[in-house]
Design a protein around this motif. Structure first.
Motif, short mmCIF file in Angstrom:
data_model
loop_
_atom_site.label_atom_id
_atom_site.label_comp_id
_atom_site.label_asym_id
_atom_site.label_seq_id
_atom_site.Cartn_x
_atom_site.Cartn_y
_atom_site.Cartn_z
N ARG A 23 28.73 38.72 33.15
CA ARG A 23 27.43 37.85 33.25
C ARG A 23 26.88 37.96 31.99
O ARG A 23 26.21 37.12 31.60
N TYR A 24 26.52 39.37 31.16
CA TYR A 24 25.96 39.45 30.19
C TYR A 24 26.64 38.62 28.94
O TYR A 24 25.96 37.93 28.20
N TYR A 25 28.05 39.21 28.81
CA TYR A 25 28.50 38.72 27.41
C TYR A 25 28.92 37.08 27.63
O TYR A 25 28.95 36.52 26.74
N GLY A 26 29.02 36.83 28.95
CA GLY A 26 29.35 35.33 29.24
C GLY A 26 28.46 34.34 28.85
O GLY A 26 28.51 33.20 28.37
N GLY A 27 27.11 34.86 29.32
CA GLY A 27 26.13 34.25 29.15
C GLY A 27 25.61 33.94 27.64
O GLY A 27 25.15 33.05 27.09
N LEU A 28 25.71 35.19 26.80
CA LEU A 28 25.43 35.10 25.38
C LEU A 28 26.54 34.37 24.62
O LEU A 28 26.14 33.69 23.68
N LEU A 29 27.78 34.47 24.81
CA LEU A 29 28.98 34.09 23.90
C LEU A 29 29.49 32.87 24.65
O LEU A 29 30.33 32.28 23.84
N GLY A 30 29.67 32.65 25.89
CA GLY A 30 30.43 31.86 26.52
C GLY A 30 31.79 32.58 27.10
O GLY A 30 32.31 33.62 26.54
N ARG A 31 31.93 32.49 28.34
CA ARG A 31 32.94 33.27 28.90
C ARG A 31 34.48 32.93 28.14
O ARG A 31 35.20 33.96 27.91
N GLU A 32 34.74 31.67 27.55
CA GLU A 32 35.88 31.34 26.71
C GLU A 32 35.86 32.28 25.62
O GLU A 32 36.86 32.16 24.98
N ASN A 33 34.78 33.05 25.14
CA ASN A 33 34.81 33.89 23.89
C ASN A 33 34.86 35.25 24.40
O ASN A 33 34.70 36.09 23.73
N CYS A 34 35.15 35.77 25.65
CA CYS A 34 35.21 37.03 26.19
C CYS A 34 36.80 37.29 26.67
O CYS A 34 37.52 36.47 27.27
N THR A 35 37.13 38.31 26.26
CA THR A 35 38.72 38.84 26.70
C THR A 35 38.57 40.01 27.62
O THR A 35 37.68 41.07 27.16
N VAL A 36 39.22 40.06 28.71
CA VAL A 36 39.04 41.07 29.67
C VAL A 36 40.77 41.50 29.69
O VAL A 36 41.47 40.76 30.30
N VAL A 37 40.95 42.82 29.44
CA VAL A 37 42.14 43.44 29.69
C VAL A 37 42.25 44.14 31.34
O VAL A 37 41.50 44.80 31.37
N ASN A 38 43.06 43.31 32.01
CA ASN A 38 43.14 43.77 33.33
C ASN A 38 44.21 44.78 33.66
O ASN A 38 45.22 44.58 33.61
N HIS A 39 43.96 46.04 33.69
CA HIS A 39 44.87 47.28 33.78
C HIS A 39 45.03 47.33 35.08
O HIS A 39 44.05 47.82 35.95
N GLY A 40 46.22 46.88 35.25
CA GLY A 40 46.64 47.12 36.65
C GLY A 40 46.96 45.94 37.64
O GLY A 40 47.02 45.82 38.76
N ARG A 41 46.41 44.85 36.91
CA ARG A 41 46.69 43.37 37.61
C ARG A 41 45.95 43.22 38.74
O ARG A 41 46.61 42.64 39.76
#
Length: 290
Positions: A23-41
């Motif tokens: 919510r924070y970084y997606g709002g500031l930067l755009g979600r398309e500019n955020c990367t989440v490494v999903n450890h454990g899928r």
């Protein structure tokens, strides 16, 4: 599409912190500019991070968890720097915040010189249950308004320079310290007593699955049950921190700059990280930022 700044984190199960981070970084930067490494899928992580760049990796328990994690994050930061001016990297319960009186973070970063590593001042958001009895809703700041200086979380985490980041994100090879006055890193581990207990239960279970003793594992000490202590005592102790007038943390930054030095012969650089027995009440201008 902006190419000023991107943010990257790695997460396993921490749904509340991931919601807040997205919510924070997606709002500031755009979600398309955020990367989440999903450890454990995790399907829940994939759902919460929808619209971000999600990298799913295996989540098998491993005694060198932190080494593997920061090896991956270092590589991703290096690659992302080819496409963005600044890369913000850190744990999912850490948020880089610009003092609102200075404007918005993205516009502020657009005006900063490149080829630097920026080190925000670490602030631990602390829950004072005796004066903040209400559970958290969507926002953290406002319902929680007390912070303590946390030099351990003054991390060199805004990267526009080719450098190596140490395990845990606490040090880099960058030999000059840039700690801008309006820049903070808010650490949320202690933002809610009930959430803390749930999070620690999960982390204690993970280290038990690893099976390696604390001294042999490259995992944060605080993830182990034997290092946990009493949750009630932790939060009761926050009331003993001396409440300071105002919100001037200049002396903390001054000490960071004065103690800047090489970290032995490792190639990393560091400042002193003393414990401060004080707390501050956040100005209202911070309320609702996340």
């Amino acid at each position: 599409m902006q190419s000023i700044c991107t943010a990257i984190t790695m997460v396993r199960d921490d749904a509340f912190f991931l919601k807040t981070w997205v919510r924070y970084y997606g709002g500031l930067l755009g979600r398309e500019n955020c990367t989440v490494v999903n450890h454990g899928r995790s399907p829940e992580v994939a759902q919460l991070a929808r619209g971000c760049n999600v990298i799913a990796i295996p989540g098998d328990p491993h005694p060198n968890f932190d080494m593997k994690r920061w090896r991956l994050l270092n590589g991703l930061v290096t690659g992302l720097r080819s496409y963005y001016d600044h890369v913000i990297v850190g744990d999912v319960d850490e948020l880089v915040v610009l003092d609102p009186q200075e404007g918005g973070l993205l516009d502020w970063l657009a005006g900063q010189p490149l080829r630097r590593v920026l080190t925000p001042l670490g602030l631990e958001v602390i829950h004072r249950p005796e004066v903040e009895p209400d559970p958290l809703g969507v926002a953290v700041l406002g319902p929680r308004r007390h912070v303590r200086p946390a030099p351990h979380y003054s991390k060199p985490c805004v990267i526009s320079l080719g450098t190596k980041i140490a395990r845990g994100g606490h040090f880099t090879h960058a030999s000059r310290l840039f700690a801008p006055d309006p820049l903070y890193l808010f650490h949320l581990k202690f933002c809610d007593a009930a959430l803390y207990a749930q999070t620690m239960d999960r982390r204690n279970a993970m280290t038990q699955d690893v099976g390696a003793p604390l001294q042999d594992a490259a995992i944060g000490r605080h993830w182990f049950a034997e290092a946990r202590g009493s949750d009630r005592a932790v939060f009761a102790g926050f009331a003993d921190l001396k409440l300071q007038d105002g919100f001037d943390l200049g002396r903390v930054r001054k000490r960071m700059r004065r103690s800047w030095k090489p970290r032995g012969d490792t190639g990393f650089w560091q400042f002193d990280r003393p414990d401060y027995d004080v707390q501050y009440e956040l100005p209202e201008r911070f309320f609702g930022l996340f």
